[in-house]
Design a protein around this motif. Sequence first.
Motif, mmCIF file in Angstrom:
data_model
loop_
_atom_site.group_PDB
_atom_site.id
_atom_site.type_symbol
_atom_site.label_atom_id
_atom_site.label_comp_id
_atom_site.label_asym_id
_atom_site.label_seq_id
_atom_site.Cartn_x
_atom_site.Cartn_y
_atom_site.Cartn_z
ATOM 1 N N GLY A 59 -6.320 -6.816 -2.770
ATOM 2 C CA GLY A 59 -5.233 -8.029 -2.074
ATOM 3 C C GLY A 59 -4.160 -7.656 -1.924
ATOM 4 O O GLY A 59 -3.161 -8.513 -1.312
ATOM 5 N N GLU A 60 -3.454 -6.529 -2.297
ATOM 6 C CA GLU A 60 -2.288 -5.878 -1.710
ATOM 7 C C GLU A 60 -1.923 -5.677 -0.149
ATOM 8 O O GLU A 60 -1.048 -5.236 0.197
ATOM 9 C CB GLU A 60 -1.796 -4.861 -2.738
ATOM 10 C CG GLU A 60 -1.515 -5.214 -4.090
ATOM 11 C CD GLU A 60 -0.578 -6.312 -4.133
ATOM 12 O OE1 GLU A 60 0.357 -6.405 -3.596
ATOM 13 O OE2 GLU A 60 -0.754 -7.033 -5.256
ATOM 14 N N LEU A 61 -3.256 -5.484 0.497
ATOM 15 C CA LEU A 61 -3.264 -5.324 1.703
ATOM 16 C C LEU A 61 -3.429 -6.658 2.744
ATOM 17 O O LEU A 61 -4.124 -7.304 2.300
ATOM 18 C CB LEU A 61 -4.360 -4.371 1.929
ATOM 19 C CG LEU A 61 -4.352 -2.930 1.556
ATOM 20 C CD1 LEU A 61 -5.652 -2.178 1.570
ATOM 21 C CD2 LEU A 61 -3.224 -2.043 2.146
ATOM 22 N N GLY A 62 -2.647 -6.605 3.724
ATOM 23 C CA GLY A 62 -3.102 -7.315 4.755
ATOM 24 C C GLY A 62 -4.406 -7.107 5.282
ATOM 25 O O GLY A 62 -4.981 -6.121 5.302
ATOM 26 N N PRO A 63 -4.986 -8.016 6.145
ATOM 27 C CA PRO A 63 -6.250 -7.961 6.882
ATOM 28 C C PRO A 63 -6.295 -6.492 7.585
ATOM 29 O O PRO A 63 -7.083 -5.724 7.641
ATOM 30 C CB PRO A 63 -6.520 -9.234 7.839
ATOM 31 C CG PRO A 63 -5.586 -10.234 7.247
ATOM 32 C CD PRO A 63 -4.381 -9.406 6.396
ATOM 33 N N ALA A 64 -5.215 -6.362 8.426
ATOM 34 C CA ALA A 64 -5.240 -5.238 9.309
ATOM 35 C C ALA A 64 -5.257 -3.914 8.655
ATOM 36 O O ALA A 64 -5.944 -2.862 8.770
ATOM 37 C CB ALA A 64 -4.045 -5.097 10.368
ATOM 38 N N SER A 65 -4.414 -3.630 7.479
ATOM 39 C CA SER A 65 -4.365 -2.634 6.598
ATOM 40 C C SER A 65 -5.389 -2.466 5.758
ATOM 41 O O SER A 65 -6.222 -1.533 5.486
ATOM 42 C CB SER A 65 -3.240 -2.751 5.673
ATOM 43 O OG SER A 65 -1.807 -2.916 6.518
ATOM 44 N N TYR A 66 -6.168 -3.691 5.375
ATOM 45 C CA TYR A 66 -7.348 -3.423 4.538
ATOM 46 C C TYR A 66 -8.417 -2.916 5.467
ATOM 47 O O TYR A 66 -9.249 -2.011 4.684
ATOM 48 C CB TYR A 66 -7.733 -5.054 4.095
ATOM 49 C CG TYR A 66 -9.314 -5.096 3.339
ATOM 50 C CD1 TYR A 66 -9.108 -4.811 2.340
ATOM 51 C CD2 TYR A 66 -10.142 -5.332 4.252
ATOM 52 C CE1 TYR A 66 -10.791 -4.955 1.764
ATOM 53 C CE2 TYR A 66 -11.494 -5.594 3.813
ATOM 54 C CZ TYR A 66 -11.239 -5.187 2.256
ATOM 55 O OH TYR A 66 -12.985 -5.325 1.726
ATOM 56 N N ARG A 67 -8.600 -3.277 6.752
ATOM 57 C CA ARG A 67 -9.580 -2.529 7.298
ATOM 58 C C ARG A 67 -9.469 -0.990 7.785
ATOM 59 O O ARG A 67 -10.342 -0.365 8.069
ATOM 60 C CB ARG A 67 -9.527 -3.273 8.974
ATOM 61 C CG ARG A 67 -10.294 -4.785 8.804
ATOM 62 C CD ARG A 67 -10.511 -5.065 10.217
ATOM 63 N NE ARG A 67 -9.356 -5.316 11.087
ATOM 64 C CZ ARG A 67 -8.791 -6.693 10.984
ATOM 65 N NH1 ARG A 67 -9.152 -7.666 10.164
ATOM 66 N NH2 ARG A 67 -7.478 -6.722 11.792
ATOM 67 N N GLN A 68 -8.071 -0.688 7.498
ATOM 68 C CA GLN A 68 -7.891 0.957 7.518
ATOM 69 C C GLN A 68 -8.017 1.389 6.063
ATOM 70 O O GLN A 68 -8.727 2.599 6.224
ATOM 71 C CB GLN A 68 -6.540 0.754 7.994
ATOM 72 C CG GLN A 68 -6.221 1.067 9.587
ATOM 73 C CD GLN A 68 -4.763 1.660 9.858
ATOM 74 O OE1 GLN A 68 -4.557 2.856 9.782
ATOM 75 N NE2 GLN A 68 -3.876 0.862 10.117
ATOM 76 N N PHE A 69 -7.710 1.026 5.166
ATOM 77 C CA PHE A 69 -7.336 1.682 3.972
ATOM 78 C C PHE A 69 -8.252 1.258 2.892
ATOM 79 O O PHE A 69 -8.169 2.170 1.869
ATOM 80 C CB PHE A 69 -5.737 1.730 3.442
ATOM 81 C CG PHE A 69 -4.808 2.262 4.405
ATOM 82 C CD1 PHE A 69 -4.836 3.574 4.522
ATOM 83 C CD2 PHE A 69 -4.119 1.244 5.313
ATOM 84 C CE1 PHE A 69 -3.830 4.217 5.326
ATOM 85 C CE2 PHE A 69 -3.276 1.882 6.171
ATOM 86 C CZ PHE A 69 -2.880 3.330 6.367
ATOM 87 N N SER A 70 -8.860 0.237 2.958
ATOM 88 C CA SER A 70 -9.901 -0.063 1.976
ATOM 89 C C SER A 70 -11.244 -0.024 2.563
ATOM 90 O O SER A 70 -12.167 0.582 2.001
ATOM 91 C CB SER A 70 -9.629 -1.556 1.331
ATOM 92 O OG SER A 70 -10.605 -1.866 0.331
ATOM 93 N N GLU A 71 -11.531 -0.984 3.452
ATOM 94 C CA GLU A 71 -12.937 -1.260 3.788
ATOM 95 C C GLU A 71 -13.744 -0.063 4.187
ATOM 96 O O GLU A 71 -14.835 0.092 3.834
ATOM 97 C CB GLU A 71 -13.036 -2.246 4.810
ATOM 98 C CG GLU A 71 -14.224 -3.045 5.128
ATOM 99 C CD GLU A 71 -13.927 -4.091 6.157
ATOM 100 O OE1 GLU A 71 -14.264 -5.316 5.761
ATOM 101 O OE2 GLU A 71 -13.654 -4.053 7.406
ATOM 102 N N PRO A 72 -13.094 1.045 4.985
ATOM 103 C CA PRO A 72 -14.004 2.083 5.475
ATOM 104 C C PRO A 72 -14.485 2.804 4.233
ATOM 105 O O PRO A 72 -15.542 3.515 4.246
ATOM 106 C CB PRO A 72 -13.188 2.782 6.243
ATOM 107 C CG PRO A 72 -11.880 1.982 6.616
ATOM 108 C CD PRO A 72 -11.955 0.847 5.473
#
Length: 365
Positions: free
Chosen positions: A221-234
Amino acid sequence: MEHSFEPLKNDLLLRAARGETVERPPMWVMRQAGRYLPEYHEAKGSRDFFACCRDPEVASTLTLQPVERYAGLIDAAIIFSDILVIPQALGMQVEMVDKKGPHFPNPLQTPADPQYHAVLDRAVDVSRELGYVYEAITLTRRKLAGRVPLIGFCGAPWTLFCYMVEGGGTKLFAQTKTWIYRYPEETKKLLHKLADVCVDHLALQVKAGAQMVMVFDSWAGELGPASYRQFSEPYLARIAQKLPEKLQSLGIDRVPMTVFPKGAWYALDSACDLGYDVVGLDWLHDPAEAVKIRGSRKIVLQGNADPGVLYGSKAAISEAVQQMVNGYWVDKRGWIANLGHGITPGVDPDNLKHFFEEIHRLTKA
């Protein structure tokens, strides 16, 4: 080495996690083996936290305490360990500081830091570095004697990365944000490495006797949606894809997998497509809304009462349980009852008992 264990007497959690229709929702809570229990402090004694993790006998004793205290109410044990054993296996020093939490004396400063390259280039033999975790799991499975399933876990790459660059808990995430916005490619290399070590660690937990696994992305939750898609989700997706392959290569059947992207409320829809069986929800989700977002997908939701409700009155706890039951328990499948994060210190263990009893009472056929 193949282990033989007693057959499972209560497989409710595993059936529910596979999306089957069940007689009642299974229940357990995150951090159920821990500081809120007086017997935890007794068994821990003067040992350091990580010393408890590294002693299979102590770790198994702590794992079993809630199963014994809440016998007949609780449907799972989760191994007493920590997400930060992975940075330790990668050669980083981590201490648990009393009343402060985890502390890395030498966090990763920049990609020019020699330690960054040492971590990236290290060929990690998790079976050697983290053998104590697997011993604790095997010992615990034996002691459980089939009472309930045993859950293994790891921290998600993003959350581990945050600790490794911040050096501990933080409110600002200044170092983390410096890395992702200044050194995005170097960050991704490290996240990729962490994902692969997570896969190895989870696979060996299953080999040792874990019957289900969970990936904790506590700081998603420290990431916004765009950053989450780059740095967490993959990297969550990589674990979900690679773990079954790894298990197959070891001649082991796939086990149910849970992902918990805490705080990333905007990512529930895509979390349902990551390849996990169960998606853990924090208390920022409305139960009925979460069910609506899941739609017809055969994904099981886990959660999600505010852990803080356990500081409240029994009536407040009953109300929180009723809201969950109304939202999730619509067709006798698709829900594992839990809190929206780990149980917190200072909670009266009887309030947790009431939480479990109310789930039983309100979902009885």
